[in-house]
Design a protein around this motif. Structure first.
Motif, PDB file in Angstrom:
ATOM      1  N   GLY A  53       1.208  -0.723  -0.034  1.00 16.23           N
ATOM      2  CA  GLY A  53      -0.136   0.292  -0.014  1.00 16.23           C
ATOM      3  C   GLY A  53       0.462   1.586   0.884  1.00 16.23           C
ATOM      4  O   GLY A  53       0.804   2.276   0.572  1.00 16.23           O
ATOM      5  N   LEU A  54       2.050   0.972  -0.312  1.00 13.84           N
ATOM      6  CA  LEU A  54       3.188   2.279  -0.656  1.00 13.84           C
ATOM      7  C   LEU A  54       3.011   2.737  -1.963  1.00 13.84           C
ATOM      8  O   LEU A  54       3.461   4.303  -1.916  1.00 13.84           O
ATOM      9  N   LEU A  55       2.339   2.724  -2.891  1.00 14.90           N
ATOM     10  CA  LEU A  55       2.121   3.213  -3.573  1.00 14.90           C
ATOM     11  C   LEU A  55       0.799   4.431  -4.035  1.00 14.90           C
ATOM     12  O   LEU A  55      -0.018   4.110  -2.907  1.00 14.90           O
ATOM     13  N   PRO A  56       0.580   5.659  -4.672  1.00 14.21           N
ATOM     14  CA  PRO A  56      -0.807   5.964  -4.487  1.00 14.21           C
ATOM     15  C   PRO A  56      -1.661   5.334  -5.047  1.00 14.21           C
ATOM     16  O   PRO A  56      -1.615   5.475  -6.600  1.00 14.21           O
ATOM     17  N   MET A  57      -3.017   5.490  -4.518  1.00 18.04           N
ATOM     18  CA  MET A  57      -4.005   4.364  -4.956  1.00 18.04           C
ATOM     19  C   MET A  57      -5.646   5.634  -5.233  1.00 18.04           C
ATOM     20  O   MET A  57      -5.237   7.071  -5.005  1.00 18.04           O
ATOM     21  N   THR A  58      -6.392   5.295  -5.577  1.00 14.31           N
ATOM     22  CA  THR A  58      -7.367   6.165  -6.122  1.00 14.31           C
ATOM     23  C   THR A  58      -8.178   5.855  -4.871  1.00 14.31           C
ATOM     24  O   THR A  58      -8.253   5.499  -3.993  1.00 14.31           O
ATOM     25  N   LYS A  59      -9.294   7.216  -4.190  1.00 15.81           N
ATOM     26  CA  LYS A  59      -9.578   7.771  -3.155  1.00 15.81           C
ATOM     27  C   LYS A  59     -10.536   6.445  -2.862  1.00 15.81           C
ATOM     28  O   LYS A  59     -11.020   5.618  -3.692  1.00 15.81           O
ATOM     29  N   ASN A  60     -10.233   5.756  -1.156  1.00  9.51           N
ATOM     30  CA  ASN A  60     -11.129   5.154  -0.566  1.00  9.51           C
ATOM     31  C   ASN A  60     -10.521   3.219  -1.418  1.00  9.51           C
ATOM     32  O   ASN A  60     -11.476   2.125  -0.496  1.00  9.51           O
ATOM     33  N   GLN A  61      -9.215   3.503  -2.428  1.00  7.18           N
ATOM     34  CA  GLN A  61      -9.433   1.542  -2.268  1.00  7.18           C
ATOM     35  C   GLN A  61      -8.005   1.451  -2.219  1.00  7.18           C
ATOM     36  O   GLN A  61      -7.374   2.825  -1.650  1.00  7.18           O
TER      37      GLN A  61
END
Length: 232
Positions: free
Chosen positions: A88-96
Motif C-alpha cells: 500500500g505504498l503507491l498512491p491509490m485512487t480515493k478509498n481504494q
C-alpha cells in the motif's frame, strides 16, 4: 515493460502520481549525493516504508531508460514495484486498496527472480573458484613445474611479493624461479607496458623460460637507433 504500462496494470493505482512518487524517492537519493559527495553511493538508501529501503541499484531497475526511449522497468524493478503496491505504498485512487496483481505482471517479475537466482549461483561459484585459486597460490611448494604458465607464476609472485619491477626469485615446486620485469614506453611516452620473463632450471638441468612480451617492445622509443624526433 514500460513503467507507466506496469503501473497502469496494477488495480486502483494512480499511474502518473505513482510514477512521480517513485521519482521523488530517486531525488531523495540524489540529494544524499549532493549533501555528502564523498560518501560511497552503494551504501546510500532511501526509506520507503514498512521497513523497505531502496538504493541506486533498485531505482536504476525501476527507471531504466536508454537514450530518449520511454522509461522501462526491468523484471527485478517490477518485483520492487509490486512489493510497494502490495504494502500500500503507491498512491491509490480515493478509498481504494491494493487488489490482485495481474498474472502478466507476476510472470514478468518472476523472470527477474530467476535471473537473480542464476546470477547468485554464478557469483557463488566464482567466489568458490577464487578461494580455491588463492589456496593454490598460498602453497607454491605443491605446484608442479609441469603446470607452470606465465599467468600462474605471475599470480604467485604477486601473492607473495606484491607488485614491482626488477628481479625477484622464489622456490616454486622445487624449482628456483626468477621473475624479471622490464618496462617499455609507447612512442608518445604517455603510457607504459611491461615485459615479464620467468626462468628456472627443470629437473633434467635444462633451462626453461616463459615470457609475457610488452606491447611496446618494438616501438621506436625503445630502440636507441630509432628513437630520434620523439616527444620528451
Amino acid at each position: 515493460m514500460k513503467l507507466l504500462e506496469l503501473l497502469t496494470k496494477l488495480p486502483n493505482v494512480k499511474p502518473r502520481v505513482a510514477k512521480a512518487a517513485l521519482k521523488g524517492w530517486e531525488n531523495d537519493l540524489l540529494n544524499q549525493i549532493i549533501a555528502a559527495p564523498d560518501r560511497d553511493t552503494s551504501r546510500m538508501r532511501v526509506k520507503i516504508g514498512h521497513g523497505i529501503k531502496f538504493g541506486f541499484r533498485d531505482i536504476d531497475n525501476i527507471f531504466c531508460q536508454k537514450d530518449m526511449a520511454p522509461i522501462e522497468v526491468t523484471p527485478y524493478g517490477a518485483g520492487l514495484v509490486v512489493q510497494l503496491y502490495s504494502k500500500g505504498l503507491l498512491p491509490m485512487t480515493k478509498n481504494q486498496s491494493p487488489g490482485e496483481v495481474p498474472e502478466e505482471v507476476k510472470e514478468y517479475a518472476k523472470t527477474g527472480e530467476k535471473v537473480a537466482e542464476v546470477r547468485m549461483r554464478i557469483r557463488d561459484h566464482a567466489d568458490a573458484e577464487r578461494i580455491a585459486y588463492r589456496e593454490i597460490l598460498s602453497r607454491p611448494a605443491e605446484i608442479k613445474p609441469s603446470s607452470f604458465t606465465s599467468k600462474l607464476l605471475n599470480d604467485i609472485f604477486i601473492y607473495h611479493h606484491g607488485l614491482g619491477g626488477g628481479a625477484k626469485s622464489m622456490e616454486i615446486g622445487g624449482a628456483a624461479v626468477t621473475k624479471k620485469v622490464r618496462s617499455f614506453s609507447s612512442n608518445s611516452g604517455n603510457s607504459r607496458d611491461w615485459e615479464v620473463i620467468f626462468s628456472w632450471t627443470d629437473e633434467n638441468g635444462a633451462p626453461q623460460e616463459l615470457m609475457k612480451p610488452s606491447n611496446y617492445a618494438e616501438n621506436r622509443r625503445n630502440d636507441a637507433d630509432r628513437n630520434f624526433g620523439l616527444p620528451e
